[in-house]
Write an enzyme that holds these catalytic residues in place. Sequence first.
Site, PDB file in Angstrom:
ATOM      1  N   ASP A  21       0.961  -1.315  -0.156  1.00  0.00           N
ATOM      2  CA  ASP A  21       0.030  -0.095  -0.084  1.00  0.00           C
ATOM      3  C   ASP A  21       0.792   1.459  -0.024  1.00  0.00           C
ATOM      4  O   ASP A  21       1.760   1.411   0.947  1.00  0.00           O
ATOM      5  CB  ASP A  21      -0.897  -0.096   1.191  1.00  0.00           C
ATOM      6  CG  ASP A  21      -1.573   1.211   1.421  1.00  0.00           C
ATOM      7  OD1 ASP A  21      -1.859   2.013   0.467  1.00  0.00           O
ATOM      8  OD2 ASP A  21      -2.221   1.642   2.681  1.00  0.00           O
ATOM      9  N   ASN A  23      -0.537   4.507  -0.386  1.00  0.00           N
ATOM     10  CA  ASN A  23      -1.290   5.703  -0.326  1.00  0.00           C
ATOM     11  C   ASN A  23      -2.190   5.717   1.118  1.00  0.00           C
ATOM     12  O   ASN A  23      -2.893   6.600   1.646  1.00  0.00           O
ATOM     13  CB  ASN A  23      -2.265   6.152  -1.271  1.00  0.00           C
ATOM     14  CG  ASN A  23      -3.313   5.151  -1.587  1.00  0.00           C
ATOM     15  OD1 ASN A  23      -3.198   4.146  -0.975  1.00  0.00           O
ATOM     16  ND2 ASN A  23      -4.453   5.635  -2.180  1.00  0.00           N
ATOM     17  N   ASP A  25      -4.489   3.603   2.299  1.00  0.00           N
ATOM     18  CA  ASP A  25      -5.752   3.386   2.423  1.00  0.00           C
ATOM     19  C   ASP A  25      -6.120   1.962   2.882  1.00  0.00           C
ATOM     20  O   ASP A  25      -7.119   1.356   2.967  1.00  0.00           O
ATOM     21  CB  ASP A  25      -6.644   3.478   1.210  1.00  0.00           C
ATOM     22  CG  ASP A  25      -6.054   2.801   0.034  1.00  0.00           C
ATOM     23  OD1 ASP A  25      -5.242   1.943   0.269  1.00  0.00           O
ATOM     24  OD2 ASP A  25      -6.762   2.662  -1.025  1.00  0.00           O
ATOM     25  N   ASP A  29      -1.620  -1.071  -4.031  1.00  0.00           N
ATOM     26  CA  ASP A  29      -1.806  -0.279  -5.159  1.00  0.00           C
ATOM     27  C   ASP A  29      -0.618  -0.274  -6.133  1.00  0.00           C
ATOM     28  O   ASP A  29       0.262  -0.732  -5.796  1.00  0.00           O
ATOM     29  CB  ASP A  29      -2.218   1.325  -4.898  1.00  0.00           C
ATOM     30  CG  ASP A  29      -1.257   1.626  -3.771  1.00  0.00           C
ATOM     31  OD1 ASP A  29       0.008   1.742  -4.133  1.00  0.00           O
ATOM     32  OD2 ASP A  29      -1.693   2.319  -2.800  1.00  0.00           O
ATOM     33  N   ASP A 194      -9.611 -16.564 -16.272  1.00  0.00           N
ATOM     34  CA  ASP A 194     -10.422 -17.152 -15.174  1.00  0.00           C
ATOM     35  C   ASP A 194     -11.292 -18.234 -15.435  1.00  0.00           C
ATOM     36  O   ASP A 194     -11.987 -17.916 -16.570  1.00  0.00           O
ATOM     37  CB  ASP A 194     -11.150 -15.876 -14.453  1.00  0.00           C
ATOM     38  CG  ASP A 194     -11.631 -16.374 -12.992  1.00  0.00           C
ATOM     39  OD1 ASP A 194     -10.803 -16.591 -12.124  1.00  0.00           O
ATOM     40  OD2 ASP A 194     -12.828 -16.031 -13.025  1.00  0.00           O
ATOM     41  N   GLU A 249      -7.133 -20.857 -16.472  1.00  0.00           N
ATOM     42  CA  GLU A 249      -7.472 -21.725 -15.094  1.00  0.00           C
ATOM     43  C   GLU A 249      -8.803 -22.697 -15.686  1.00  0.00           C
ATOM     44  O   GLU A 249      -9.757 -22.243 -16.180  1.00  0.00           O
ATOM     45  CB  GLU A 249      -8.142 -20.776 -14.276  1.00  0.00           C
ATOM     46  CG  GLU A 249      -8.491 -21.531 -12.810  1.00  0.00           C
ATOM     47  CD  GLU A 249      -9.522 -20.776 -11.951  1.00  0.00           C
ATOM     48  OE1 GLU A 249      -9.558 -21.156 -10.608  1.00  0.00           O
ATOM     49  OE2 GLU A 249     -10.274 -19.750 -12.488  1.00  0.00           O
ATOM     50  N   HIS A 308      -4.111 -17.968  -4.622  1.00  0.00           N
ATOM     51  CA  HIS A 308      -5.045 -17.097  -3.689  1.00  0.00           C
ATOM     52  C   HIS A 308      -6.275 -17.863  -3.607  1.00  0.00           C
ATOM     53  O   HIS A 308      -7.225 -17.260  -2.517  1.00  0.00           O
ATOM     54  CB  HIS A 308      -5.699 -15.746  -4.368  1.00  0.00           C
ATOM     55  CG  HIS A 308      -6.277 -15.927  -5.578  1.00  0.00           C
ATOM     56  ND1 HIS A 308      -5.790 -16.323  -6.718  1.00  0.00           N
ATOM     57  CD2 HIS A 308      -7.456 -15.681  -5.966  1.00  0.00           C
ATOM     58  CE1 HIS A 308      -6.650 -16.496  -7.803  1.00  0.00           C
ATOM     59  NE2 HIS A 308      -7.658 -16.063  -7.241  1.00  0.00           N
ATOM     60  N   ASP A 309      -6.551 -18.993  -3.918  1.00  0.00           N
ATOM     61  CA  ASP A 309      -7.660 -19.988  -3.802  1.00  0.00           C
ATOM     62  C   ASP A 309      -7.557 -21.117  -2.813  1.00  0.00           C
ATOM     63  O   ASP A 309      -8.350 -21.837  -2.403  1.00  0.00           O
ATOM     64  CB  ASP A 309      -8.226 -20.374  -5.010  1.00  0.00           C
ATOM     65  CG  ASP A 309      -8.869 -19.442  -5.822  1.00  0.00           C
ATOM     66  OD1 ASP A 309      -9.419 -18.632  -5.395  1.00  0.00           O
ATOM     67  OD2 ASP A 309      -8.859 -19.378  -7.303  1.00  0.00           O
TER      68      ASP A 309
HETATM   69  C1  NOJ Z   1     -11.287 -18.307 -10.108  1.00  0.00           C
HETATM   70  C2  NOJ Z   1     -10.518 -17.320  -9.262  1.00  0.00           C
HETATM   71  O1  NOJ Z   1      -9.343 -17.762  -8.725  1.00  0.00           O
HETATM   72  C3  NOJ Z   1     -11.383 -17.264  -7.792  1.00  0.00           C
HETATM   73  O2  NOJ Z   1     -10.671 -16.527  -6.935  1.00  0.00           O
HETATM   74  C4  NOJ Z   1     -12.623 -16.380  -8.166  1.00  0.00           C
HETATM   75  O3  NOJ Z   1     -13.458 -16.374  -7.060  1.00  0.00           O
HETATM   76  C5  NOJ Z   1     -13.548 -17.244  -9.198  1.00  0.00           C
HETATM   77  N1  NOJ Z   1     -12.634 -17.640 -10.292  1.00  0.00           N
HETATM   78  C6  NOJ Z   1     -14.615 -16.456  -9.941  1.00  0.00           C
HETATM   79  O4  NOJ Z   1     -14.221 -15.568 -10.663  1.00  0.00           O
END
Ligand code: NOJ
Length: 520
Positions: A21, A23, A25, A29, A194, A249, A308-309
Amino acid sequence: MEKTWWKETVFYEIYMPSYKDSNGDGFSDFKGLTSKLDYIENLGIKGVWLTPFLKSPKVDNGYDVSDYYAIDPTYGTMDDFKTFLKQAHKRKVKVIMDLVVNHTSTESKWFQEAKKSKDNPYRDYYIWKDNPNNWESFFGGSAWEFDSLTNQYYYHKFDVKMADLNWGNPKVVEEIQGVLRFWLDLGVDGFRLDVINFLTTEGITSDNPTDEKGEQEHLYDINQKGVKEAMKIIRETVNEFDNRFIVGEIGSDKIEVLKQYQGTELLDVVFNFNFGSIPEFSAQRIFKELQSMESNMSNYPTLFFGSHDMPRLINRLAKNNPERAESLAALTLTAKGIPFIYYGEEIGMENIEADSMEEIKDIQGRTHYNLAIKKGEYIEEALRIGNEHNRDKSRSPMQWDNTQFAGFSEVLPWIKVHENYTHLNVLSSEKQENSLLNNYKKLITLRNSEPVFQYGKYTELAFSDNSISFTRIFNGKKIKCYFNFSENSLEIKLKENEKVLLGALTIKPNKYLMVKSVKN
Ligand code: NOJ
């Protein structure tokens, strides 16, 4: 073997809200990211994958785009983005953007128009029905939402605020081609597409069947017939520009499904979650997946253990075992495939856990919590369920140093910082000679400098007594790699023409060794 930049690249995934970050918040960014490019370059990274940064109400942290042509103000301005791109390119770091074209935010102009009336010109950009079928949302609950204005349901494979685009409509295809061209023209080096096999190209078909456990099998709502055709159009459009890269993906645990989307007319590479998201450590399972990718995929596989999933690599696969974490890094950086490192993995960042509902920011976690409450579960049980599905675990702010908020921000970040930041951070890792970070650097440097690791074929891929080994060969040069995941040390004898590249000949448990054949 055709030479291309992405085969030589170690990628680094940056979860947009959580890197740096600038700035104050509480969100990362572009200016913050630009300030960390030296760090990224120093690590040896040659490509970054940025999770979505286009304008979005951020119900799902940007996976819900409301304007494909604007930068989300949280991340800065278009100029900030351009500066970032220019500075990245100056350091020979490519930038690929996460593009979400399966669905848009319901706040997008297209959806706002579409919902006005049945004969609105944008109506068919989305999927509307008088009666829903049994298809379920991947976040839980029905995939249909009733809209009282026109008395029809719209389809959303994810959250109710993320409406699926109708890929059967040529206008939608054209719109997306425009989006691709816009960003390619600006200079992005490619895309991470995605949930790209989820595109609804054939419309709504039969009800999905249910398996023995009572769970819905996604038979008709994903991998629809027209998906490949749509991918070909995306590929052709991307090919209007030189040297670009697409990683897809693909939501599927079947390698036969994954591999059919890879190819020169389709996607360069696809993520294989059978390998990447294994829930717990098993050397045998890792080996089997390597073997399956080798025998099934004609092109390069991808190699990763975090995103991140899913919960962090260290928690799933190497808890209290930094040596194993390093060996897994070594494996992803030397096996055949394109490595993707998830930010923070290089210092061994760990999962965060939510203590209350307020701390669950993730839409998937929240949806499951709310469904559990609706079903009449007690708060504790709902929180447990919410937590089980909560993907925030691996999304906490990057830990730069031991100052307040880990040097990520000067104010309370959007999501909590892991309390271990006081001792686990970039600054302290840089100072310790044998830290995970410094070993990542060593390994990435090695991969960057050895064409064998970028282009080599396997001549051997073996598993014995919980140890994985492979030999890779390129242009007559050979490197053999051993990963000892057994409980005993492994003794390796060098042949006359061999020399140690990295590691020791007595490979202790959870350690590795790389041996290069040299010409006499
Ligand atoms: C896959 C992404 O990696 C995930 O984080 C997202 O929630 C879903 N697609 C929906 O876009």
